[in-house]
Design a protein around this motif. Structure first.
Motif, mmCIF file in Angstrom:
data_model
loop_
_atom_site.group_PDB
_atom_site.id
_atom_site.type_symbol
_atom_site.label_atom_id
_atom_site.label_comp_id
_atom_site.label_asym_id
_atom_site.label_seq_id
_atom_site.Cartn_x
_atom_site.Cartn_y
_atom_site.Cartn_z
ATOM 1 N N ASN A 1 9.706 -29.208 -6.157
ATOM 2 C CA ASN A 1 10.392 -30.257 -6.572
ATOM 3 C C ASN A 1 11.779 -30.111 -6.774
ATOM 4 O O ASN A 1 12.660 -30.998 -6.915
ATOM 5 C CB ASN A 1 9.814 -30.393 -7.970
ATOM 6 N N SER A 2 12.358 -28.835 -6.801
ATOM 7 C CA SER A 2 13.827 -28.637 -6.524
ATOM 8 C C SER A 2 14.377 -29.184 -5.472
ATOM 9 O O SER A 2 15.742 -29.383 -5.542
ATOM 10 C CB SER A 2 14.229 -26.801 -6.844
ATOM 11 N N THR A 3 13.731 -29.399 -4.208
ATOM 12 C CA THR A 3 14.345 -29.921 -2.954
ATOM 13 C C THR A 3 13.299 -30.976 -2.547
ATOM 14 O O THR A 3 13.612 -31.418 -1.439
ATOM 15 C CB THR A 3 14.311 -28.758 -2.021
ATOM 16 N N ASP A 4 12.274 -31.265 -3.484
ATOM 17 C CA ASP A 4 11.519 -32.504 -3.093
ATOM 18 C C ASP A 4 11.043 -32.072 -1.668
ATOM 19 O O ASP A 4 10.863 -33.018 -0.734
ATOM 20 C CB ASP A 4 12.385 -33.935 -3.209
ATOM 21 N N THR A 5 10.634 -30.935 -1.263
ATOM 22 C CA THR A 5 9.953 -30.610 -0.056
ATOM 23 C C THR A 5 8.376 -30.296 -0.320
ATOM 24 O O THR A 5 8.269 -29.455 -1.267
ATOM 25 C CB THR A 5 10.799 -29.276 0.500
ATOM 26 N N THR A 6 7.799 -30.612 0.802
ATOM 27 C CA THR A 6 6.257 -30.252 0.919
ATOM 28 C C THR A 6 5.864 -29.151 1.713
ATOM 29 O O THR A 6 6.260 -29.554 3.023
ATOM 30 C CB THR A 6 5.290 -31.683 0.924
ATOM 31 N N PHE A 7 5.224 -28.273 1.494
ATOM 32 C CA PHE A 7 4.765 -27.299 2.467
ATOM 33 C C PHE A 7 3.226 -27.133 2.671
ATOM 34 O O PHE A 7 2.745 -27.526 1.691
ATOM 35 C CB PHE A 7 5.363 -25.893 1.937
ATOM 36 N N LEU A 8 2.688 -26.840 3.696
ATOM 37 C CA LEU A 8 1.371 -26.664 3.892
ATOM 38 C C LEU A 8 1.342 -24.992 4.096
ATOM 39 O O LEU A 8 2.166 -24.346 4.819
ATOM 40 C CB LEU A 8 0.727 -27.207 5.230
ATOM 41 N N ARG A 9 0.563 -24.402 3.462
ATOM 42 C CA ARG A 9 0.220 -22.782 3.421
ATOM 43 C C ARG A 9 -0.775 -22.720 4.585
ATOM 44 O O ARG A 9 -1.754 -23.327 4.834
ATOM 45 C CB ARG A 9 -0.419 -22.202 2.015
ATOM 46 N N GLY A 10 -0.232 -21.633 5.517
ATOM 47 C CA GLY A 10 -0.923 -21.392 6.605
ATOM 48 C C GLY A 10 -1.688 -19.950 6.467
ATOM 49 O O GLY A 10 -1.936 -19.615 5.331
ATOM 50 N N ARG A 11 -1.720 -19.392 7.636
ATOM 51 C CA ARG A 11 -2.568 -18.075 7.802
ATOM 52 C C ARG A 11 -1.987 -17.067 7.146
ATOM 53 O O ARG A 11 -0.688 -16.843 6.889
ATOM 54 C CB ARG A 11 -2.750 -17.817 9.110
ATOM 55 N N LEU A 12 -2.754 -16.283 6.507
ATOM 56 C CA LEU A 12 -2.112 -14.803 5.684
ATOM 57 C C LEU A 12 -1.536 -14.013 6.771
ATOM 58 O O LEU A 12 -2.084 -13.602 7.960
ATOM 59 C CB LEU A 12 -3.303 -14.303 5.089
ATOM 60 N N LEU A 13 -0.398 -13.536 6.452
ATOM 61 C CA LEU A 13 0.263 -12.724 7.341
ATOM 62 C C LEU A 13 0.174 -11.341 6.972
ATOM 63 O O LEU A 13 0.222 -10.317 7.705
ATOM 64 C CB LEU A 13 2.064 -12.969 7.450
ATOM 65 N N GLY A 14 -0.007 -11.277 5.381
ATOM 66 C CA GLY A 14 -0.039 -9.728 4.963
ATOM 67 C C GLY A 14 0.307 -9.701 3.486
ATOM 68 O O GLY A 14 0.581 -10.691 2.930
#
Ligand code: 11G
Length: 308
Positions: free
Chosen positions: A24-37
């Protein structure tokens, strides 16, 4: 999966929309993808910025794991050190934000992982490849040292590669800022991988501890294992304080000489970063200015006119 946002289904499939992250600090939505580690407290994922369709790497730390104030401080200090750094060979810091359950550190994506993975496939590298990677490592370390920052955990796992095979220095979790000229740090909170003798013996350490690690990295890339590796940490620490290591006969004299200088037990006797790049090892051998991604898995054949 349908190509919902024009990314192409090959990438799309990495991201399921059951894991939506909202900043909400930049009003940006992300999708979480594959685990890198995993790295420390963090679980690291590829994440997709749905506003820009760009892929980043996210360090996601559950707040339950940083419930004690000093643990949160450690994360904030890592962010504080990294956020103002901007250099071709240092991982770009993108953003930091929190929600009710996690803190998020958004970083530049390095799609070809780290030199740990390269060495896993290759066992050890050719001298031209080592010059290629070390030149970029030294450039990145020169930059952070010029910003009064000691990394303190330089190792193959923190040397990441982006799609174009550019090397990016990562993980400022053990880094520290030198507050005045000549300041000697007395402690490290955590266990550096290529720890210098002066750090082990708590005699006070500074930028020279990173030069020691560069020597360990150069040895590991050429030999395929670290210089002081044993079966127990205690034995390894003993060898470091005794400066007890040996070279396989396969190494050239120039390579051995440079490694020996970086692994000098006396910190002030180690070369400066500029002296490393001016060393015979670099000057008298072929230094490729680009490297094919095939070098991650197969030994390159350099034009024979570039002997070694
Ligand atoms: C996100 C953590 C770390 C990293 O710092 N970056 C920039 C990165 C960027 N791109 C891919 N992986 C990255 N990693 C890996 C994840 C597991 C171990 C290190």
């Amino acid at each position: 999966t349908s190509d919902v946002n024009g990314l192409g289904t090959d990438i799309q499939q990495h991201f399921d929309n059951t894991h939506i992250i909202y900043d909400n600090s930049t009003d940006t939505t992300f999708l979480r993808g594959r685990l890198l580690g995993k790295g420390g407290f963090a679980r690291c994922y590829e994440i997709l910025n749905l506003n820009t369709n760009k892929i980043y790497a996210g360090k996601i730390i559950s707040k339950t794991r940083i419930s004690k104030p000093h643990q949160k401080q450690k994360i904030l200090r890592e962010v504080q050190l990294q956020k103002n750094l901007k250099h071709r060979h240092v991982v770009e810091f993108i953003n930091y934000f929190e929600d009710d359950s996690n803190v998020y550190i958004i970083l530049e994506n390095c799609s070809r992982k780290s030199l740990v993975h390269v060495l896993k496939h290759r066992k050890y590298l050719t001298e031209p490849e080592v010059r290629y990677y070390l030149r970029q490592l030294v450039a990145g370390v020169e930059y952070i040292h010029s910003n009064q920052i000691i990394h303190r955990d330089l190792k193959l796992g923190n040397m990441l590669l982006n799609n174009e095979m550019d090397l990016k220095l990562a993980d400022f979790g053990l880094a520290t800022k030198v507050d005045f000229a000549g300041e000697k740090k007395m402690t490290v909170c955590g266990t550096p991988n290529y720890i210098a003798p002066e750090v082990l013996q708590k005699k006070g350490h500074s930028f020279e501890a990173d030069i020691w690690a560069v020597g360990c990295i150069m040895y590991a890339l050429l030999v395929g294992r670290p210089p002081f590796e044993t079966t127990t940490l205690k034995e390894t620490y003993l060898r470091i304080t005794e400066n007890n290591y040996s070279f396989p006969s396969s190494l050239t004299t120039a390579a051995k000489n440079l490694i020996r200088k970086c692994l000098h037990p006396e910190p002030t006797s180690r070369p400066l970063l500029q002296e490393i790049l001016a060393d015979e090892f670099f000057v008298c051998g072929y230094l490729p200015h680009s490297l094919s991604p095939t070098c991650c898995t197969a030994m390159p054949k350099f034009p024979s006119r570039y002997a070694s």
